[in-house]
Design a protein around this motif. Structure first.
Motif, PDB file in Angstrom:
ATOM      1  N   GLU A 191      -3.787-112.279 -24.102  1.00 16.90           N
ATOM      2  CA  GLU A 191      -4.529-112.534 -25.339  1.00 16.90           C
ATOM      3  C   GLU A 191      -3.640-112.255 -26.566  1.00 16.90           C
ATOM      4  OE1 GLU A 191      -8.286-110.284 -25.306  1.00 16.90           O
ATOM      5  OE2 GLU A 191      -7.915-109.925 -27.450  1.00 16.90           O
ATOM      6  N   ARG A 192      -2.923-111.135 -26.494  1.00 17.45           N
ATOM      7  CA  ARG A 192      -2.085-110.757 -27.638  1.00 17.45           C
ATOM      8  C   ARG A 192      -0.877-111.669 -27.796  1.00 17.45           C
ATOM      9  NH1 ARG A 192      -2.633-104.122 -27.351  1.00 17.45           N
ATOM     10  NH2 ARG A 192      -4.769-104.123 -28.155  1.00 17.45           N
ATOM     11  N   ILE A 193      -0.309-112.108 -26.659  1.00 18.07           N
ATOM     12  CA  ILE A 193       0.835-113.019 -26.738  1.00 18.07           C
ATOM     13  C   ILE A 193       0.382-114.368 -27.283  1.00 18.07           C
ATOM     14  CG2 ILE A 193       2.447-114.379 -25.337  1.00 18.07           C
ATOM     15  CD1 ILE A 193       2.802-111.890 -23.605  1.00 18.07           C
ATOM     16  N   ARG A 194      -0.785-114.822 -26.823  1.00 21.21           N
ATOM     17  CA  ARG A 194      -1.306-116.112 -27.288  1.00 21.21           C
ATOM     18  C   ARG A 194      -1.456-116.088 -28.813  1.00 21.21           C
ATOM     19  NH1 ARG A 194      -5.383-116.602 -23.779  1.00 21.21           N
ATOM     20  NH2 ARG A 194      -4.201-117.741 -22.209  1.00 21.21           N
ATOM     21  N   LYS A 195      -2.003-114.996 -29.302  1.00 21.49           N
ATOM     22  CA  LYS A 195      -2.217-114.861 -30.740  1.00 21.49           C
ATOM     23  C   LYS A 195      -0.861-114.836 -31.469  1.00 21.49           C
ATOM     24  CE  LYS A 195      -4.505-111.834 -34.074  1.00 21.49           C
ATOM     25  NZ  LYS A 195      -3.647-110.724 -34.517  1.00 21.49           N
ATOM     26  N   ALA A 196       0.085-114.091 -30.900  1.00 23.69           N
ATOM     27  CA  ALA A 196       1.410-113.971 -31.533  1.00 23.69           C
ATOM     28  C   ALA A 196       2.145-115.314 -31.542  1.00 23.69           C
ATOM     29  CB  ALA A 196       2.239-112.911 -30.805  1.00 23.69           C
ATOM     30  N   LEU A 216       5.046-103.291 -22.964  1.00 22.49           N
ATOM     31  CA  LEU A 216       5.831-104.017 -23.971  1.00 22.49           C
ATOM     32  C   LEU A 216       5.072-105.221 -24.525  1.00 22.49           C
ATOM     33  CD1 LEU A 216       9.370-103.908 -22.317  1.00 22.49           C
ATOM     34  CD2 LEU A 216       8.704-102.829 -24.472  1.00 22.49           C
ATOM     35  N   MET A 217       4.369-105.925 -23.653  1.00 22.31           N
ATOM     36  CA  MET A 217       3.669-107.142 -24.108  1.00 22.31           C
ATOM     37  C   MET A 217       2.404-106.816 -24.888  1.00 22.31           C
ATOM     38  SD  MET A 217       4.217-109.873 -21.036  1.00 22.31           S
ATOM     39  CE  MET A 217       3.683-108.835 -19.685  1.00 22.31           C
ATOM     40  N   GLU A 218       1.677-105.825 -24.406  1.00 21.18           N
ATOM     41  CA  GLU A 218       0.463-105.426 -25.133  1.00 21.18           C
ATOM     42  C   GLU A 218       0.831-104.770 -26.460  1.00 21.18           C
ATOM     43  OE1 GLU A 218      -2.485-104.435 -21.323  1.00 21.18           O
ATOM     44  OE2 GLU A 218      -1.833-102.817 -22.626  1.00 21.18           O
ATOM     45  N   GLY A 219       1.947-104.037 -26.417  1.00 17.87           N
ATOM     46  CA  GLY A 219       2.300-103.211 -27.562  1.00 17.87           C
ATOM     47  C   GLY A 219       3.040-103.926 -28.676  1.00 17.87           C
ATOM     48  N   ASN A 220       3.863-104.921 -28.328  1.00 17.07           N
ATOM     49  CA  ASN A 220       4.644-105.595 -29.368  1.00 17.07           C
ATOM     50  C   ASN A 220       5.032-107.007 -28.916  1.00 17.07           C
ATOM     51  OD1 ASN A 220       6.088-106.187 -31.631  1.00 17.07           O
ATOM     52  ND2 ASN A 220       7.478-104.432 -31.503  1.00 17.07           N
ATOM     53  N   PRO A 221       4.052-107.910 -28.902  1.00 19.10           N
ATOM     54  CA  PRO A 221       4.326-109.266 -28.388  1.00 19.10           C
ATOM     55  C   PRO A 221       5.381-110.022 -29.193  1.00 19.10           C
ATOM     56  CG  PRO A 221       2.120-109.158 -29.387  1.00 19.10           C
ATOM     57  CD  PRO A 221       2.635-107.753 -29.288  1.00 19.10           C
ATOM     58  N   HIS A 222       5.466-109.769 -30.493  1.00 20.56           N
ATOM     59  CA  HIS A 222       6.456-110.496 -31.308  1.00 20.56           C
ATOM     60  C   HIS A 222       7.888-110.121 -30.927  1.00 20.56           C
ATOM     61  CE1 HIS A 222       4.097-112.961 -33.975  1.00 20.56           C
ATOM     62  NE2 HIS A 222       3.245-111.954 -34.170  1.00 20.56           N
ATOM     63  N   MET A 281      16.443 -88.981 -30.825  1.00 19.71           N
ATOM     64  CA  MET A 281      16.742 -90.047 -29.867  1.00 19.71           C
ATOM     65  C   MET A 281      16.073 -91.357 -30.305  1.00 19.71           C
ATOM     66  SD  MET A 281      15.583 -90.298 -25.936  1.00 19.71           S
ATOM     67  CE  MET A 281      15.609 -88.511 -25.763  1.00 19.71           C
ATOM     68  N   GLU A 282      16.831 -92.439 -30.269  1.00 16.63           N
ATOM     69  CA  GLU A 282      16.276 -93.728 -30.712  1.00 16.63           C
ATOM     70  C   GLU A 282      15.491 -94.399 -29.590  1.00 16.63           C
ATOM     71  OE1 GLU A 282      18.465 -96.299 -33.641  1.00 16.63           O
ATOM     72  OE2 GLU A 282      20.129 -95.212 -32.732  1.00 16.63           O
ATOM     73  N   ARG A 283      14.361 -94.983 -29.963  1.00 18.78           N
ATOM     74  CA  ARG A 283      13.548 -95.710 -28.993  1.00 18.78           C
ATOM     75  C   ARG A 283      13.241 -97.100 -29.549  1.00 18.78           C
ATOM     76  NH1 ARG A 283      11.405 -90.373 -28.405  1.00 18.78           N
ATOM     77  NH2 ARG A 283      11.681 -89.673 -26.249  1.00 18.78           N
ATOM     78  N   PRO A 284      14.265 -97.970 -29.557  1.00 17.13           N
ATOM     79  CA  PRO A 284      14.073 -99.278 -30.209  1.00 17.13           C
ATOM     80  C   PRO A 284      12.918-100.102 -29.627  1.00 17.13           C
ATOM     81  CG  PRO A 284      16.113 -99.219 -28.911  1.00 17.13           C
ATOM     82  CD  PRO A 284      15.622 -97.818 -29.004  1.00 17.13           C
ATOM     83  N   LEU A 285      12.771-100.069 -28.302  1.00 18.56           N
ATOM     84  CA  LEU A 285      11.773-100.955 -27.679  1.00 18.56           C
ATOM     85  C   LEU A 285      10.342-100.550 -27.993  1.00 18.56           C
ATOM     86  CD1 LEU A 285      13.284-101.397 -24.089  1.00 18.56           C
ATOM     87  CD2 LEU A 285      13.319-103.056 -25.934  1.00 18.56           C
ATOM     88  N   THR A 286      10.112 -99.233 -28.084  1.00 21.20           N
ATOM     89  CA  THR A 286       8.725 -98.762 -28.224  1.00 21.20           C
ATOM     90  C   THR A 286       8.438 -98.149 -29.595  1.00 21.20           C
ATOM     91  OG1 THR A 286       9.410 -96.679 -27.200  1.00 21.20           O
ATOM     92  CG2 THR A 286       8.421 -98.313 -25.753  1.00 21.20           C
ATOM     93  N   LYS A 287       9.411 -98.253 -30.493  1.00 18.94           N
ATOM     94  CA  LYS A 287       9.267 -97.640 -31.806  1.00 18.94           C
ATOM     95  C   LYS A 287       7.978 -98.058 -32.500  1.00 18.94           C
ATOM     96  CE  LYS A 287      11.932 -96.993 -36.045  1.00 18.94           C
ATOM     97  NZ  LYS A 287      13.024 -97.535 -36.861  1.00 18.94           N
ATOM     98  N   ILE A 344       0.323 -96.743 -27.960  1.00 21.65           N
ATOM     99  CA  ILE A 344      -0.461 -96.929 -26.741  1.00 21.65           C
ATOM    100  C   ILE A 344      -1.943 -96.818 -27.099  1.00 21.65           C
ATOM    101  CG2 ILE A 344      -0.986 -95.977 -24.444  1.00 21.65           C
ATOM    102  CD1 ILE A 344       1.785 -97.085 -24.360  1.00 21.65           C
ATOM    103  N   GLY A 345      -2.696 -97.825 -26.703  1.00 24.78           N
ATOM    104  CA  GLY A 345      -4.131 -97.820 -26.997  1.00 24.78           C
ATOM    105  C   GLY A 345      -4.468 -98.378 -28.370  1.00 24.78           C
ATOM    106  N   GLY A 346      -3.438 -98.643 -29.190  1.00 21.41           N
ATOM    107  CA  GLY A 346      -3.681 -99.188 -30.524  1.00 21.41           C
ATOM    108  C   GLY A 346      -3.415-100.687 -30.569  1.00 21.41           C
ATOM    109  N   ASP A 347      -3.599-101.273 -31.750  1.00 18.99           N
ATOM    110  CA  ASP A 347      -3.343-102.700 -31.907  1.00 18.99           C
ATOM    111  C   ASP A 347      -1.846-102.941 -32.086  1.00 18.99           C
ATOM    112  OD1 ASP A 347      -5.948-103.588 -31.701  1.00 18.99           O
ATOM    113  OD2 ASP A 347      -6.376-103.130 -33.813  1.00 18.99           O
ATOM    114  N   PRO A 348      -1.358-104.087 -31.637  1.00 12.74           N
ATOM    115  CA  PRO A 348       0.053-104.413 -31.874  1.00 12.74           C
ATOM    116  C   PRO A 348       0.249-104.889 -33.310  1.00 12.74           C
ATOM    117  CG  PRO A 348      -1.016-106.229 -30.739  1.00 12.74           C
ATOM    118  CD  PRO A 348      -2.061-105.148 -30.890  1.00 12.74           C
ATOM    119  N   LEU A 349       1.492-104.908 -33.748  1.00 14.26           N
ATOM    120  CA  LEU A 349       1.791-105.426 -35.090  1.00 14.26           C
ATOM    121  C   LEU A 349       1.528-106.925 -35.115  1.00 14.26           C
ATOM    122  CD1 LEU A 349       5.258-103.692 -35.769  1.00 14.26           C
ATOM    123  CD2 LEU A 349       2.977-102.871 -36.382  1.00 14.26           C
TER     124      LEU A 349
END
Lengths: 154, 424
Positions: free
Chosen positions: B134-139, B97-103, B1-7, B11-16
């Motif tokens: 914080e993560r969005i600001r950086k992104a 979604l925002m913490e995990g992949n702001p870009h 099953m594809e999970r494009p949004l959360t691929k 959780i608990g890790g740094d975003p790209l």
């Protein structure tokens, strides 16, 4: 009433605002970052700095729960009292914090260390019950964890 | 099953960061859109994808975008807002979604801005989402540095400025027009629905408001096409959905699953079922302001139309579960106290009616209920219903109460008769 540092921060923050009114919340947030809360005098100074009336600024300030118009402690504890945390027993957590610190919602400890406030759903429902202290989220709480967490704030 | 949004979310890790995001194909959709597609091409793709707004109302995204007035002779600037003010009790999907992949959000915003021709964007985020902010600001900083925000993006001649607006609180800011008032530096009270914000929004200019999860879907639709997107789903609404479960289940959490996954599957397979010794009694399927569904609805697919047909609303798709050891009256009292506190006070039925409702529920819960109290509650359900108030806050608040009286009436009666809460 506003330091040069605050004035320059506000100036920088509002450069993108198309109207002075649009700068109110940002200016109040900046004052709060430096002083913890927004006193009568500083509110007047913000109004003057932005060229708005005191009523215009205070009317906005008093609407928002994250702008403090009364003194707060060095640390602010937000206890989520929304539905998922209610189901998971936030009332036990709250009761414990209240007894431990001797304050209720809306109050500050006599040593100025903590202010206790309710907050709408923190968006951490999977970790309920949850609280936030100075922007730091704590989830999956029980009484023992509270002790250790509070101990980390002087 | 594809999970494009959360691929690419741990959780608990740094975003790209931007470079890592690009390595996995990030900003390709943006580059392709701005260099090779016309706004009309993209609009058609989004319409064909059957993407519906993930903020709660479920309005078709393509249709919403096409309601922006044509660029010719349009007043300027035109605005785009990402609603990141997630405050519906029970909802925590946009935070992930925002913490995990702001870009991913920023890329969605740029494509949307190009499509509807807006030059200024805001991400309106609640102040408690400190890590996400914080993560969005950086992104955003990374994107500006690389030239993906600002002037002449990808050499296309398109300019887009993106700002992060950290809110100062209040649930009502989730109402689109109240949110606009808040950005303008006003009290966040709602405005008239007409003219639409797309005609006259921020400072009277054409303004488009989209939910975070909606925007995060856009790059994937561009990359993979509308048929692929529709095929992700088990129903006619396209895509996956971040479903969440909170309450006394074994594994509360959030999962990206096909739109149209049944409540039973989400609860039993993903949330692990109820905690030992507890039974499922009901759920608010889409957050605090949706009607309860009960056992007979467990096989309802979670999609806009099916949930509505079952008598509730899909809302944010994040369920709150009621078990058989938790008092439904206490739960509804908690909900109505929340709504009473969060009423902005602009219109009288909401300002006066919600505290009254909460007060009557408190009396019932405390064993001080009286015969006639149920009728008072029923009066409020009518008086605060759709069309009786300025915005949707109070009608939304009445949904869990109305359905609680329908499904758990015997619990209310028992409280009043026994003069105590049977659960305490």
């Amino acid at each position: 009433m506003l330091s040069d540092e605050i004035k320059s921060e506000i100036h920088c923050g509002i450069s993108a605002c198309p109207t002075r009114r649009c700068a109110i919340l940002e200016a109040l947030q900046i004052v709060q970052r430096h002083h913890g809360w927004v006193s009568e005098e500083r509110l007047k100074a913000v109004a003057e700095f932005l060229g708005l009336t005191v009523e215009e600024v205070d009317g906005v300030a008093t609407f928002y729960n994250r702008i403090y118009r009364k003194p707060v402690g060095r640390h602010i504890i937000f206890v989520c009292d929304s539905v998922s945390c209610w189901i998971m027993g936030f009332e036990n957590i709250l009761d414990h914090i209240q007894k431990r610190l001797g304050i209720s919602f809306g109050e500050t400890t006599s040593d100025g260390r903590f202010t206790l406030l309710p907050i709408q759903c923190l968006g951490a429902c999977e970790q309920a019950p949850a609280i936030m202290i100075d922007g730091q989220l704590y989830g999956y709480l029980d009484r023992d964890k509270i002790e250790a967490i509070l101990g980390g704030y002087e | 099953m594809e999970r494009p949004l959360t691929k690419h979310i741990t959780i608990g890790g740094d975003p790209l960061n931007l470079a890592e995001y690009e390595k996995v194909g990030g900003y390709e959709a943006c580059r392709k859109s701005l260099r090779t597609l016309t706004p009309d091409n993209i609009l058609q793709l989004v319409k064909d994808s059957n993407l519906r707004g993930r903020g709660g109302a479920g309005f078709p995204t393509g249709l919403k975008w096409s309601s922006m007035p044509s660029s010719q002779n349009s007043p300027r600037p035109r605005y785009l807002i990402a609603d990141a003010d997630e405050m519906e009790p029970g909802a925590f999907k946009d935070r992930i979604l925002m913490e995990g992949n702001p870009h991913q959000l920023i890329e969605g915003l740029i494509i949307c801005a190009y499509t509807v021709d807006t030059e200024i964007g805001y991400i309106f985020i609640r102040s408690e989402y400190t890590l996400a902010a914080e993560r969005i600001r950086k992104a955003i900083g990374e994107a500006y540095e690389k030239g993906y925000l600002g002037f002449n993006i990808f050499g296309s001649g398109f300019n887009f400025e993106l700002r992060l607006h950290v809110s100062s609180g209040r649930y009502i800011c989730g109402e689109g027009t109240a949110l606009a008032n808040s950005i303008e530096g006003n009290r966040a009270v709602p405005r008239h629905k007409v003219p639409r914000q797309t005609e006259s929004g921020l400072w009277g200019m054409p303004t488009l408001l989209n939910n975070v999860e909606t925007l995060c879907n856009i790059p994937h639709i561009i990359n993979n096409g509308s048929i692929w997107f529709k095929n992700l789903s088990k129903c006619k609404d396209g895509g996956t959905k971040i479903f969440g479960v909170s309450g006394k289940v074994k594994k509360p959490g959030a999962w990206e699953l096909p739109m149209g996954t049944t409540i039973r599957e989400i609860l039993e397979e993903h949330a692990g079922g109820m905690l030992d010794g507890l039974k499922f009694r009901g759920t608010l399927p889409g957050g605090a302001s949706t009607d309860f569904l009960v056992e007979q609805h467990l096989d309802v697919p979670m999609d806009y139309d099916s949930v509505q047909k079952a008598g509730s609303r899909f809302g944010t798709g994040t369920m709150i579960v009621l078990d058989d050891h938790t008092c439904p009256v206490g739960m509804v009292h908690n909900l109505e106290s929340f709504f009473a506190r969060e009423s902005c006070g602009w219109c009288t039925p909401c300002r006066e009616g919600l505290p009254w409702t909460a007060k009557v529920l408190k009396a019932i819960e405390d064993g001080k209920g009286e015969p006639g109290d149920i009728e008072i509650l029923e009066f409020h359900i009518r008086a605060l219903g759709p069309g009786r108030t300025f915005c949707a806050l109070a009608p939304g608040a009445m949904e869990p109460l109305r359905s609680a009286l329908k499904f758990f009436r015997e619990d209310f009666d028992a409280h009043i008769k026994e003069k105590r809460c049977p659960w305490s």
